[in-house]
Write an enzyme that holds these catalytic residues in place. Structure first.
Site, PDB file in Angstrom:
ATOM      1  N   ASP A   1       0.885  -1.162   0.000  1.00  0.00           N
ATOM      2  CA  ASP A   1       0.000   0.000   0.000  1.00  0.00           C
ATOM      3  C   ASP A   1       0.925   1.215   0.000  1.00  0.00           C
ATOM      4  O   ASP A   1       1.426   1.618   1.054  1.00  0.00           O
ATOM      5  CB  ASP A   1      -0.889  -0.013   1.246  1.00  0.00           C
ATOM      6  CG  ASP A   1      -1.825   1.182   1.290  1.00  0.00           C
ATOM      7  OD1 ASP A   1      -2.284   1.618   0.218  1.00  0.00           O
ATOM      8  OD2 ASP A   1      -2.090   1.687   2.400  1.00  0.00           O
TER       9      ASP A   1
ATOM     10  N   GLU B   1      -1.134  -1.247  -4.874  1.00  0.00           N
ATOM     11  CA  GLU B   1      -2.391  -0.520  -5.064  1.00  0.00           C
ATOM     12  C   GLU B   1      -2.217   0.498  -6.187  1.00  0.00           C
ATOM     13  O   GLU B   1      -1.256   1.270  -6.196  1.00  0.00           O
ATOM     14  CB  GLU B   1      -2.805   0.200  -3.784  1.00  0.00           C
ATOM     15  CG  GLU B   1      -4.143   0.923  -3.928  1.00  0.00           C
ATOM     16  CD  GLU B   1      -4.623   1.539  -2.627  1.00  0.00           C
ATOM     17  OE1 GLU B   1      -5.196   0.805  -1.805  1.00  0.00           O
ATOM     18  OE2 GLU B   1      -4.398   2.742  -2.432  1.00  0.00           O
TER      19      GLU B   1
ATOM     20  N   ASP C   1      -2.663   1.020   6.939  1.00  0.00           N
ATOM     21  CA  ASP C   1      -1.805   0.779   5.773  1.00  0.00           C
ATOM     22  C   ASP C   1      -1.301  -0.667   5.752  1.00  0.00           C
ATOM     23  O   ASP C   1      -1.162  -1.275   4.690  1.00  0.00           O
ATOM     24  CB  ASP C   1      -0.601   1.733   5.793  1.00  0.00           C
ATOM     25  CG  ASP C   1      -1.016   3.171   6.040  1.00  0.00           C
ATOM     26  OD1 ASP C   1      -1.186   3.911   5.066  1.00  0.00           O
ATOM     27  OD2 ASP C   1      -1.191   3.528   7.221  1.00  0.00           O
TER      28      ASP C   1
END
Length: 199
Positions: free
Chosen positions: A7, A68, A141
């Site tokens: 992430d 991501e 996260d």
């Protein structure tokens, strides 16, 4: 298959490693967050994230890296930092010959919770449950990184079958086109031999 999910972020970059077994069985191998101080120079912050990612890649040796996908936000500065970190992670994977997959936040949410509109709390709750963790990964996260890895493990087989089907369809289309071309050429040659008179 072992997947390292990332992430991306400059202040906090979530990193999680998940092993996939038969069916939808998944196991958490490790999870953490790479942090950089907001008052550091950008180059130093990117280096810090790069070194952390390198360590995770070399320690856990994943087969795929899932990142991501950056999407438009109102805060352009945040998007830029996220995109830069994504590039660093993708480069680190490429240098090791690892495939890189990008998943949108809505893809990940849908895969994990069944809804592309799930909030971070719901995603964290589902990740904790799916991986059988004793406690929820923190901060969010870290949970998001694990969610990315799980998402890829669950979606990769379907994506692979879809790609295979598309490749077969394209091959069939090429073969059909080639046969039509050959048939037209043969017809033209016959017509030329008979002076243009079709029998």
């Amino acid at each position: 298959m072992r997947v390292l999910g990332v992430d991306p972020g400059l202040t906090r970059c979530g990193i999680g490693v998940v092993d996939g077994g038969r069916g939808r069985t998944v196991t958490c191998v490790g999870v953490g967050v790479a942090r950089t101080p907001a008052d550091q120079e950008l180059s130093a912050r990117l280096l810090g994230v790069a070194e952390a990612v390198d360590e995770w890649l070399d320690t856990h040796r994943p087969e795929v890296v899932a990142i991501e996908r950056v999407f438009s936000q109102h805060n352009v500065r945040t998007v830029m930092g996220t995109a830069q970190v994504s590039g660093i992670v993708a480069l680190a994977a490429a240098r090791r010959g690892l495939p890189v997959a990008f998943h949108t936040p809505s893809e990940v949410k849908a895969a994990i919770s069944g809804s592309g509109r799930a909030d971070k709390r719901q995603v964290t709750t589902m990740v904790t449950k799916i991986l059988g963790l004793a406690e929820a990964p923190k901060p969010a996260d870290a949970a998001d990184a694990l969610a990315l890895a799980v998402c890829h493990l669950w979606r990769a087989p379907m994506a692979g079958r879809l790609a295979e089907a598309e490749a077969k369809a394209a091959a069939l289309a090429r073969n059909h086109k080639a046969r039509l071309k050959d048939a037209r050429q043969a017809a033209a040659q016959r017509a030329a031999r008979t002076g243009g008179v079709q029998r």
